[in-house]
Design an enzyme around this catalytic site. Sequence first.
Site, PDB file in Angstrom:
ATOM      1  N   THR A 153       0.818  -1.212   0.000  1.00  0.00           N
ATOM      2  CA  THR A 153       0.000   0.000   0.000  1.00  0.00           C
ATOM      3  C   THR A 153       0.852   1.261   0.000  1.00  0.00           C
ATOM      4  O   THR A 153       0.464   2.282  -0.561  1.00  0.00           O
ATOM      5  CB  THR A 153      -0.933  -0.016   1.226  1.00  0.00           C
ATOM      6  OG1 THR A 153      -1.839  -1.104   1.070  1.00  0.00           O
ATOM      7  CG2 THR A 153      -1.736   1.262   1.363  1.00  0.00           C
TER       8      THR A 153
ATOM      9  N   THR B 280       1.892  -4.300   4.271  1.00  0.00           N
ATOM     10  CA  THR B 280       1.779  -4.518   5.721  1.00  0.00           C
ATOM     11  C   THR B 280       1.243  -5.904   6.090  1.00  0.00           C
ATOM     12  O   THR B 280       1.399  -6.341   7.224  1.00  0.00           O
ATOM     13  CB  THR B 280       0.869  -3.458   6.368  1.00  0.00           C
ATOM     14  OG1 THR B 280      -0.429  -3.548   5.784  1.00  0.00           O
ATOM     15  CG2 THR B 280       1.441  -2.062   6.201  1.00  0.00           C
ATOM     16  N   ASP B 281       0.612  -6.597   5.132  1.00  0.00           N
ATOM     17  CA  ASP B 281      -0.059  -7.856   5.494  1.00  0.00           C
ATOM     18  C   ASP B 281       0.890  -8.878   6.112  1.00  0.00           C
ATOM     19  O   ASP B 281       0.531  -9.559   7.070  1.00  0.00           O
ATOM     20  CB  ASP B 281      -0.731  -8.482   4.270  1.00  0.00           C
ATOM     21  CG  ASP B 281      -2.008  -7.768   3.879  1.00  0.00           C
ATOM     22  OD1 ASP B 281      -2.311  -6.716   4.455  1.00  0.00           O
ATOM     23  OD2 ASP B 281      -2.714  -8.280   2.976  1.00  0.00           O
TER      24      ASP B 281
END
Length: 323
Positions: free
Chosen positions: A7, A87-88
């Site tokens: 992102t 970030t996952d």
Amino acid sequence: MIGTGGTIAGRGESAANTPAYACSVLGIDEILSAIPEAAALASFRVEQLLQIGSENFNNDHLLKIGKRISDVLKDDDVDGVILTHGTDTIEETAYFLHLTLKSPKPVVVVGSMRPPSAMSSDASLNLYDAILVVIHPASRGKGTLVVANDEIHTARDVMKTNSFKLEAFRSPYGALGYVVEGEPRYYRKPSRDHTVRTEWSIDALDSLPKVDIVYAYGALEQEVIGTVAADARGLIIAGTGNGNIAARMVEPLRAAARDGLHVVRASRTGNGVVIRNGAQPDDDYGWLVVDDQAPQKARILLMLAISSHSDDRSALQAAFYRY
Ligand code: DGL
């Protein structure tokens, strides 16, 4: 500064319509150029190693990222590395680096919950904070760090705990420190061994053994265990509560352990300690426990532990208490 997507490299059509953004489209040079203040802090070399969402990262991606960072850290001109990342799975890549890099130079992994195009995006501030952290002398020797939302976390502990909020990152024992008014402030140090004090070097790793995670729920079927055992070396069973195992799952797991699968009890709560020989007689069954590691962290550690200790279960168990 090494870019891998996520992102933080995303772009939306509208600042207000953040769910509709495209992930992993901005180059690392574009992300950096959005922070004109950065040039006064350090000189940067940037490279785009990957450009994909981190939910796609497999073991080959971990090895590729680790080897590249290791090469870069060997350059005397380099004082530290920032890795931009979705970030996952940031917590898994960061933990892998924390256990396998052999340098005291700081490595900071950073992402954002909102793309740079969104209202109140955290992308630029998180990256700016990551720069402040990587250049600060107090960051040396602390292993791999994850910077988000004004906080500095150790890679060992940090987890993404929310799917959309800016304050998504938590460490069970708290952050190591904050970035306050442009300056990192540390309040604690990682106490478990990492980087130069581990038994693994990314330079010597060319593959990782297969370790799977099975998430326990009321109707979990026994057949799953046989499927995993058919081609994995290890199984993290994300049990309920304190690593509890449903009665009908005990025999399949015992049989798999007898046949060589390393069965490790974890907790699907993602928090707290799983007590050895507590809910189950691990000594009798040849099972292991994760200590306090969340299932996705335990998978990283078990892959590495198997790579050096193979089938020595007491050494595998010791790894969970040491790292
Ligand atoms: N595709 C997700 C990832 O790369 C986006 C999540 C994010 O970066 O915040 O992990």
